[in-house]
Scaffold this motif. Structure first.
Motif, short mmCIF file in Angstrom:
data_model
loop_
_atom_site.label_atom_id
_atom_site.label_comp_id
_atom_site.label_asym_id
_atom_site.label_seq_id
_atom_site.Cartn_x
_atom_site.Cartn_y
_atom_site.Cartn_z
N PHE A 1 0.83 -1.20 0.00
CA PHE A 1 0.00 0.00 0.00
C PHE A 1 0.87 1.26 0.00
CE2 PHE A 1 -2.00 3.36 2.64
CZ PHE A 1 -3.04 3.70 1.79
N ARG B 1 -7.00 7.13 -0.07
CA ARG B 1 -7.99 7.29 1.00
C ARG B 1 -9.10 6.25 0.87
NH1 ARG B 1 -10.04 13.35 1.12
NH2 ARG B 1 -10.21 12.90 -1.10
N SER C 1 -9.71 -1.67 5.47
CA SER C 1 -10.18 -1.75 6.85
C SER C 1 -11.52 -2.48 7.00
CB SER C 1 -10.31 -0.34 7.44
OG SER C 1 -11.25 0.43 6.70
N ILE D 1 -2.57 5.91 10.27
CA ILE D 1 -3.11 6.25 8.96
C ILE D 1 -2.75 7.66 8.53
CG2 ILE D 1 -5.27 6.62 7.68
CD1 ILE D 1 -6.43 4.22 9.18
N ILE E 1 -7.78 2.75 1.74
CA ILE E 1 -7.72 2.57 3.20
C ILE E 1 -9.06 2.05 3.71
CG2 ILE E 1 -7.60 3.79 5.41
CD1 ILE E 1 -5.48 5.61 4.14
N TYR E 2 -10.14 2.60 3.18
CA TYR E 2 -11.48 2.13 3.55
C TYR E 2 -11.64 0.66 3.16
CZ TYR E 2 -16.43 1.15 2.71
OH TYR E 2 -17.66 0.55 2.66
#
Length: 280
Positions: A36, A192, A199, A142, A195-196
């Motif tokens: 990432f 961004r 998670s 983060i 990342i969602y």
């Protein structure tokens, strides 16, 4: 129509093949999956030393130089794109190597190919894989990935490398700092959303389940002082499936151990690929 969809998924990876200067019958095909918030350039030190194999590199969606839709940043879409790419690769066998988020993706890719009964993965190298065990370590970090300048850059590198100063000196000739800051400015809007995706409980469940499909041809590499991946928990989980799995832990190294000890890492991987005996 199905072929067109498959081709589209593969192209979004911006695949590139680096041919060996003097290929031999024993030359292998190695596909590298970066982690990432980086891109295929993270493998530069490894690629420079690899002069006898065919090196395949990609940029994960959201990490390349293209424009991406939210659908193309979806975890399942990324996995399917890589599966399509491996199927389309002009070779009988592929050595798959993934780091961090790329390690988690590689596990799921391996699982999917097995379920499709496509026996194309010769060896599977998993480097500091992103799994559910990473949550406590990365949850509060983060903001570090929103790199806007030199100070942010250095803070992130100190999380990635145990020996950040020494490793950055090694990478300086590649304009590493300048390129990294430019990368984040161009790709943060996509990162961004990723990342969602990373998670989501479903993503962790898929990666955790994929560990059940590792084999004796799986090789686990970790940094002893990794600040993003809990090495001991990863080892325990992998050993549940394969008690005698090959595990290599790099002492005094962090998440980016393969860059911190690039020469040692290359030699170890080369020895495994060609079934060489370790020098005593």
């Amino acid at each position: 129509m199905e072929n067109q969809i498959s081709e589209s998924k593969s192209k979004i990876l911006q695949p590139k093949l680096i041919n060996p200067p003097k290929p031999t019958k024993g030359s292998k095909h190695i596909l590298l999956i970066h982690g990432f918030a980086t891109d295929s350039r993270s493998w530069r030190l490894f690629i420079e030393r690899n002069k006898k194999n065919y090196i395949h590199i990609i940029n994960l969606p959201g990490h390349g130089s293209l424009e991406y839709t939210k659908r193309e940043l979806d975890f399942d879409f990324i996995v399917n794109a890589i599966v399509d790419h491996i199927i389309e690769m002009d070779c009988k066998k592929v050595i798959l190597m993934g780091h961090s988020f790329g390690g988690g993706i590689s596990l799921v890719v391996n699982e999917k190919l097995k379920k499709m009964k496509i026996n194309k993965i010769e060896k599977l190298f998993i480097l500091a894989p992103y799994t559910k065990y990473s949550i406590p370590k990365v949850y509060n970090k983060i903001p570090l990935f929103n790199v806007k300048g030199a100070s942010d850059f250095l803070s992130l590198q100190e999380e990635i490398f145990k020996n950040a100063k020494k490793t950055l000196e090694k990478l300086e000739e590649y304009f590493y700092e300048k390129e990294t800051i430019k990368f984040f400015k161009s790709n943060w809007k996509y990162l961004r959303y990723i990342i969602y995706q990373m998670s989501r409980p479903s993503t962790f469940a898929k990666i955790n389940n994929a560990i059940n499909y590792i084999t004796d041809k799986t090789y686990l590499f970790l940094g002893e002082e990794d600040r993003l991946v809990p090495s001991e928990l990863i080892i325990e989980r992998f050993k549940e499936i394969k008690p005698l799995i090959y595990i290599s832990v790099y002492k005094n190294c962090g998440h980016g151990f393969f860059a911190e000890k690039d020469s040692y890492f290359f030699n170890e991987v080369d020895r495994i690929i060609y079934n060489k005996k370790e020098k005593t």
